[in-house]
Write an enzyme that holds these catalytic residues in place. Structure first.
Site, PDB file in Angstrom:
ATOM      1  N   TYR A  35    -108.505 -30.878  67.098  1.00 34.43           N
ATOM      2  CA  TYR A  35    -107.863 -31.547  65.947  1.00 34.43           C
ATOM      3  C   TYR A  35    -108.638 -32.807  65.566  1.00 34.43           C
ATOM      4  O   TYR A  35    -109.005 -32.991  64.395  1.00 34.43           O
ATOM      5  CB  TYR A  35    -106.400 -31.888  66.287  1.00 34.43           C
ATOM      6  CG  TYR A  35    -105.637 -32.426  65.100  1.00 34.43           C
ATOM      7  CD1 TYR A  35    -105.182 -31.575  64.094  1.00 34.43           C
ATOM      8  CD2 TYR A  35    -105.392 -33.789  64.964  1.00 34.43           C
ATOM      9  CE1 TYR A  35    -104.490 -32.069  62.993  1.00 34.43           C
ATOM     10  CE2 TYR A  35    -104.707 -34.293  63.867  1.00 34.43           C
ATOM     11  CZ  TYR A  35    -104.256 -33.430  62.891  1.00 34.43           C
ATOM     12  OH  TYR A  35    -103.581 -33.916  61.786  1.00 34.43           O
ATOM     13  N   ILE A  37     -96.410 -32.880  53.540  1.00 34.43           N
ATOM     14  CA  ILE A  37     -97.093 -33.753  52.581  1.00 34.43           C
ATOM     15  C   ILE A  37     -97.432 -32.990  51.297  1.00 34.43           C
ATOM     16  O   ILE A  37     -97.233 -33.496  50.185  1.00 34.43           O
ATOM     17  CB  ILE A  37     -98.382 -34.339  53.212  1.00 34.43           C
ATOM     18  CG1 ILE A  37     -98.036 -35.194  54.437  1.00 34.43           C
ATOM     19  CG2 ILE A  37     -99.150 -35.170  52.184  1.00 34.43           C
ATOM     20  CD1 ILE A  37     -99.243 -35.546  55.307  1.00 34.43           C
TER      21      ILE A  37
HETATM   22  P1  NAI Z   1     -96.894 -29.142  57.560  1.00 30.49           P
HETATM   23  O1  NAI Z   1     -96.954 -28.244  58.723  1.00 30.49           O
HETATM   24  O2  NAI Z   1     -95.568 -29.612  57.068  1.00 30.49           O
HETATM   25  O3  NAI Z   1     -97.679 -28.506  56.322  1.00 30.49           O
HETATM   26  C1  NAI Z   1     -98.919 -27.892  56.488  1.00 30.49           C
HETATM   27  C2  NAI Z   1     -99.019 -26.733  55.518  1.00 30.49           C
HETATM   28  O4  NAI Z   1    -100.307 -26.127  55.700  1.00 30.49           O
HETATM   29  C3  NAI Z   1     -97.957 -25.652  55.768  1.00 30.49           C
HETATM   30  O5  NAI Z   1     -97.263 -25.324  54.587  1.00 30.49           O
HETATM   31  C4  NAI Z   1     -98.773 -24.496  56.311  1.00 30.49           C
HETATM   32  O6  NAI Z   1     -98.228 -23.209  55.989  1.00 30.49           O
HETATM   33  C5  NAI Z   1    -100.117 -24.733  55.643  1.00 30.49           C
HETATM   34  N1  NAI Z   1    -101.143 -24.000  56.375  1.00 30.49           N
HETATM   35  C6  NAI Z   1    -101.405 -24.057  57.697  1.00 30.49           C
HETATM   36  N2  NAI Z   1    -102.313 -23.148  58.027  1.00 30.49           N
HETATM   37  C7  NAI Z   1    -102.636 -22.491  56.885  1.00 30.49           C
HETATM   38  C8  NAI Z   1    -103.496 -21.401  56.606  1.00 30.49           C
HETATM   39  N3  NAI Z   1    -104.193 -20.773  57.557  1.00 30.49           N
HETATM   40  N4  NAI Z   1    -103.588 -20.992  55.319  1.00 30.49           N
HETATM   41  C9  NAI Z   1    -102.873 -21.583  54.336  1.00 30.49           C
HETATM   42  N5  NAI Z   1    -102.034 -22.604  54.564  1.00 30.49           N
HETATM   43  C10 NAI Z   1    -101.901 -23.035  55.817  1.00 30.49           C
HETATM   44  O7  NAI Z   1     -97.806 -30.373  57.962  1.00 30.49           O
HETATM   45  P2  NAI Z   1     -98.116 -31.787  57.270  1.00 30.49           P
HETATM   46  O8  NAI Z   1     -97.779 -32.807  58.259  1.00 30.49           O
HETATM   47  O9  NAI Z   1     -97.587 -31.865  55.894  1.00 30.49           O
HETATM   48  O10 NAI Z   1     -99.708 -31.688  57.228  1.00 30.49           O
HETATM   49  C11 NAI Z   1    -100.470 -31.768  56.041  1.00 30.49           C
HETATM   50  C12 NAI Z   1    -101.835 -32.340  56.391  1.00 30.49           C
HETATM   51  O11 NAI Z   1    -101.660 -33.671  56.859  1.00 30.49           O
HETATM   52  C13 NAI Z   1    -102.545 -31.583  57.509  1.00 30.49           C
HETATM   53  O12 NAI Z   1    -103.905 -31.453  57.168  1.00 30.49           O
HETATM   54  C14 NAI Z   1    -102.371 -32.488  58.701  1.00 30.49           C
HETATM   55  O13 NAI Z   1    -103.410 -32.348  59.646  1.00 30.49           O
HETATM   56  C15 NAI Z   1    -102.403 -33.851  58.037  1.00 30.49           C
HETATM   57  N6  NAI Z   1    -101.818 -34.922  58.839  1.00 30.49           N
HETATM   58  C16 NAI Z   1    -100.494 -34.885  59.196  1.00 30.49           C
HETATM   59  C17 NAI Z   1     -99.968 -35.900  59.979  1.00 30.49           C
HETATM   60  C18 NAI Z   1     -98.542 -35.927  60.399  1.00 30.49           C
HETATM   61  O14 NAI Z   1     -98.158 -36.780  61.229  1.00 30.49           O
HETATM   62  N7  NAI Z   1     -97.681 -35.046  59.896  1.00 30.49           N
HETATM   63  C19 NAI Z   1    -100.802 -37.023  60.420  1.00 30.49           C
HETATM   64  C20 NAI Z   1    -102.156 -36.976  59.953  1.00 30.49           C
HETATM   65  C21 NAI Z   1    -102.639 -35.946  59.196  1.00 30.49           C
END
Ligand code: NAI
Length: 255
Positions: free
Chosen positions: A153, A13
């Site tokens: 979570y 995202i």
């Molecule tokens: P993703 O895994 O593609 O991206 C998450 C990003 O956060 C990654 O680039 C990762 O390196 C970064 N990240 C994680 N831990 C970190 C840390 N300690 N320090 C710095 N950066 C860090 O995941 P996505 O799906 O794009 O998730 C984005 C947000 O959306 C998250 O907060 C997730 O909980 C939320 N979300 C996602 C859903 C889904 O179905 N994909 C559903 C609901 C919420």
């Protein structure tokens, strides 16, 4: 055009949002563990402080937008890490960048929560109170005792949503709007990892919204961009579900 900081900009995202806002002419400061303008680990105090300092330097202490998108999912190696990144990685950035935002042009911030925040029982988890009290050590201890990353979570996403909403008066006083986007299933590496997980794979695959599919990252990014922009000038303290109808299906009478 605006200067907007985005955590989690390297994937999913956050990456879609970075692309969208950059194409619209905004200056984006991406923050992530790697492949970002600011490389920092938001699971630690040091990493959060370094991220805040680097953003302030890059924006010369004037920021127009902030999106706290970085997060880890249920396949994270520990429940404590879920709490550290998803709650304290957000609260530290909101706190550290609030003053810079208050000097911005029509400033706004968006926290990426989740429809998981509405999971029954999430609000009552003891770790939630510890998070909202700002006690990271205790929150991590309680999350680790619970042991299940899906509870950590849900608890972290519930708490971070409360955190944003409880700031409405303070942030309005600073002239900064603050909202939450709550995605459902979004086709990103985080969701793919959940689908492939032996513990959570089946339930994740069965989590299909009324619209019959998961969303593309771009569809969530568009909603975040709307909340950041001038069309959303009176929207403050809201939780916008971008979930294909999942919340309406699960909690029809709660809104
Ligand atoms: P993703 O895994 O593609 O991206 C998450 C990003 O956060 C990654 O680039 C990762 O390196 C970064 N990240 C994680 N831990 C970190 C840390 N300690 N320090 C710095 N950066 C860090 O995941 P996505 O799906 O794009 O998730 C984005 C947000 O959306 C998250 O907060 C997730 O909980 C939320 N979300 C996602 C859903 C889904 O179905 N994909 C559903 C609901 C919420």
């Amino acid at each position: 055009m605006s200067v907007i900081a985005i955590t989690g900009s390297a994937s999913g995202i956050g990456a879609a949002l970075k692309e969208l806002l950059t194409a619209a002419g905004h200056t984006v400061i991406g923050i992530d563990r790697s492949h970002a303008d600011v490389e920092a680990d938001l699971s630690t105090d040091e990493g959060r402080a370094a991220a805040v300092a680097a953003v302030l330097e890059r924006c010369s202490n004037v920021l127009d937008g902030l999106v706290c998108c970085a997060g880890v999912g249920v396949t994270a190696p520990s429940s404590g890490l879920v709490v550290a990144v998803n709650y304290f990685g957000v609260s530290a950035l909101l706190d550290g960048l609030a003053d810079a935002l208050s000097r911005g042009r029509q400033p706004a911030a968006v926290v990426v929560g989740s429809v998981a925040a509405t999971q029954p029982g999430a609000a009552e988890l003891p770790m939630v109170e510890a998070m909202l009290a700002g006690d990271e050590a205790r929150a991590i201890e309680l999350a680790e005792q619970g042991g299940q990353t899906h509870l950590a979570y849900a608890g972290s996403k519930y708490a971070v949503t409360c955190l944003a909403r409880r700031n409405v008066v303070d942030w309005a006083g600073r002239g900064v709007r603050l909202n939450v986007v709550a995605p459902g299933a979004v086709e990103t590496p985080l969701l793919q990892a959940s689908k492939a997980d032996p513990r959570y794979g089946e339930s994740t695959r069965r989590f299909v919204a009324p619209l019959g599919r998961g969303s593309e990252p771009r569809e969530v990014a568009e909603a975040i961009a709307f909340l950041l922009g001038p069309q959303a000038s009176f929207i403050h303290g809201s939780v916008l579900f971008v979930d294909g109808g999942m919340d309406a299906l699960m909690r029809t009478k709660v809104f």
